[in-house]
Design a protein around this motif. Structure first.
Motif, PDB file in Angstrom:
ATOM      1  N   LEU A   1      31.526  42.924  41.223  1.00  0.00           N
ATOM      2  CA  LEU A   1      32.352  43.223  42.396  1.00  0.00           C
ATOM      3  C   LEU A   1      32.673  41.951  43.182  1.00  0.00           C
ATOM      4  N   GLU A   2      31.715  41.032  43.209  1.00  0.00           N
ATOM      5  CA  GLU A   2      31.984  39.725  43.848  1.00  0.00           C
ATOM      6  C   GLU A   2      33.137  39.034  43.143  1.00  0.00           C
ATOM      7  N   LEU A   3      33.086  39.073  41.806  1.00  0.00           N
ATOM      8  CA  LEU A   3      34.163  38.448  41.024  1.00  0.00           C
ATOM      9  C   LEU A   3      35.496  39.131  41.334  1.00  0.00           C
TER      10      LEU A   3
ATOM     11  N   HIS B   1      42.168  35.190  45.203  1.00  0.00           N
ATOM     12  CA  HIS B   1      42.890  34.141  44.483  1.00  0.00           C
ATOM     13  C   HIS B   1      44.334  34.562  44.165  1.00  0.00           C
ATOM     14  N   PHE B   2      44.465  35.796  43.657  1.00  0.00           N
ATOM     15  CA  PHE B   2      45.802  36.233  43.226  1.00  0.00           C
ATOM     16  C   PHE B   2      46.591  36.908  44.344  1.00  0.00           C
ATOM     17  N   GLY B   3      45.922  37.165  45.466  1.00  0.00           N
ATOM     18  CA  GLY B   3      46.607  37.771  46.604  1.00  0.00           C
ATOM     19  C   GLY B   3      47.063  39.197  46.352  1.00  0.00           C
ATOM     20  N   VAL B   4      46.305  39.926  45.548  1.00  0.00           N
ATOM     21  CA  VAL B   4      46.642  41.328  45.270  1.00  0.00           C
ATOM     22  C   VAL B   4      45.385  42.177  45.418  1.00  0.00           C
ATOM     23  N   GLU B   5      45.606  43.488  45.568  1.00  0.00           N
ATOM     24  CA  GLU B   5      44.475  44.412  45.544  1.00  0.00           C
ATOM     25  C   GLU B   5      44.265  44.882  44.116  1.00  0.00           C
ATOM     26  N   LEU B   6      43.012  44.914  43.699  1.00  0.00           N
ATOM     27  CA  LEU B   6      42.677  45.334  42.346  1.00  0.00           C
ATOM     28  C   LEU B   6      41.721  46.523  42.432  1.00  0.00           C
ATOM     29  N   PRO B   7      42.250  47.747  42.359  1.00  0.00           N
ATOM     30  CA  PRO B   7      41.367  48.912  42.455  1.00  0.00           C
ATOM     31  C   PRO B   7      40.284  48.862  41.380  1.00  0.00           C
ATOM     32  N   ASP B   8      39.032  49.002  41.824  1.00  0.00           N
ATOM     33  CA  ASP B   8      37.939  48.764  40.881  1.00  0.00           C
ATOM     34  C   ASP B   8      37.884  49.781  39.737  1.00  0.00           C
TER      35      ASP B   8
END
Lengths: 80, 267
Positions: free
Chosen positions: A44-46, A53-60
């Motif tokens: 989750l830290e990664l 870094h990519f400036g996007v939300e990444l739903p887990d």
């Protein structure tokens, strides 16, 4: 627009930096849990680092079952 | 008593600021042991209310603020009990944690949660009882309960609804996804963002600011702007207990407890 190969390279660099492992030890098809020796909370830290870094939300939930950098790059590319 | 050192948490009062540190390995899971010490803290806070201007809650564990309810303890305690006994047991636990969080919610002092790392489930519910959430940029927030066949039970839904828009509540609750600190800040869940490792420092600066204000005015302002949704809190508890009686919850808890999945915390 980044290519998926550029995204992959940035992920590998970022993972190496965050978990303080030599970049040369990481390959696209590695199981990052094993290579980085991380648990679910460190994953989750990664994820947070990648979002920053990519400036996007990444739903887990999209990363459930993803264990290698190449697939990770594909999933992120879909959000860029 | 002006300080306490327990198994799960410690606190001390100095200069009008009470700092409570959570330190129960592995990730401050809220089980009976932590609940008992939270109850003692709530009672002490009431006794010291004329001296306390601000309260800071934080975690000393690297993993984060709090991973939520202690699901392993919950699962183990359920074994060998009838459905009625399980519901009675879980309701009693919920009544106790609600009493603690309601006291924290209504304390005259200004309460600040300094959050880093994971702030999931019951951990988010604990933070939501505070007046101000300060978050480290690496913090993540999540309500993962639906994966277990339940809803948040420590008052999380009414308190989140009090603070943010209903669409945000639905997104967090119905998808079970975790959101980062920046997103939480953008939607109004987090009041202040801090650099990595600096949430406690920022919370302390905020507490110092709070301590400058007249205590009667501070308490009146809080009481006016932060009504406690008692009816919805009660309803949430009832729904939780109704859902908890079903076999799907037993199965969900068993899967979680026995999981060897790489990402057991993810929905």
């Amino acid at each position: 627009m980044r290519t998926v190969e550029q995204t992959l390279e940035e992920i590998l660099n970022l993972a190496a930096e965050h978990f303080r492992v030599p970049r040369t030890q990481l390959s696209p098809d590695d199981d990052f849990f094993k290579t980085l020796r991380i648990d679910s909370l460190q994953a989750l830290e990664l994820l947070t680092r990648l979002e920053q870094h990519f400036g996007v939300e990444l739903p887990d939930y999209e990363f459930q079952g993803v264990t290698d950098f190449r697939t990770l790059a594909d999933r992120i590319q879909a959000r860029l | 008593m002006r300080e306490f050192r327990g198994q799960s948490l410690s606190w001390q009062l100095a200069g009008g600021v009470c700092e409570l540190a959570l330190h129960r390995e592995p990730a401050n899971e809220i089980g009976t042991a932590l609940l008992v010490e939270l109850e003692q803290f709530a009672a002490a806070l009431e006794a010291l209310q004329n001296e306390v201007c601000a309260v800071i809650l934080y975690s000393r564990l690297r993993r984060g603020f709090c991973a939520g309810a202690d699901l392993r303890e919950l699962y183990q305690r359920m074994q060998g009990l009838t459905v009625e006994q399980r519901i009675a047991g879980v309701r009693q636990f919920l009544e106790r944690i609600h009493a603690v969080l309601n006291r924290l919610d209504t304390a005259p002092a200004t309460t600040i949660a300094a959050v880093h790392g994971i702030c999931f489930g019951g951990g988010l519910e604990l933070a939501l009882a505070c007046d101000v959430i300060v978050a480290d940029r690496m913090a993540r927030f999540c309500f993962p309960e639906l994966r277990l066949g339940i809803i948040p039970g420590f008052g999380g839904i009414p308190r989140l609804k009090r603070d943010v828009g209903n669409a945000v509540v639905r997104d967090l609750l119905l998808t079970g996804r975790s959101i980062n600190a920046q997103r939480a800040h953008a939607v109004g869940l987090v009041a202040q963002l801090a650099a990595e490792g600096k949430a406690l420092e920022v919370a302390r600066a905020t507490a110092q600011q709070v301590a400058k204000f007249d205590p009667v005015t501070r308490a009146a302002a809080k009481q006016f702007i932060k009504p406690v949704p008692y009816e919805e809190l009660r309803r949430e508890m009832d729904i939780f207990c109704e859902l908890f009686a079903r076999p799907v919850v037993d199965e969900g808890l068993r899967k979680f407890v026995e999981s060897t999945a790489a990402l057991p915390y993810l929905p």
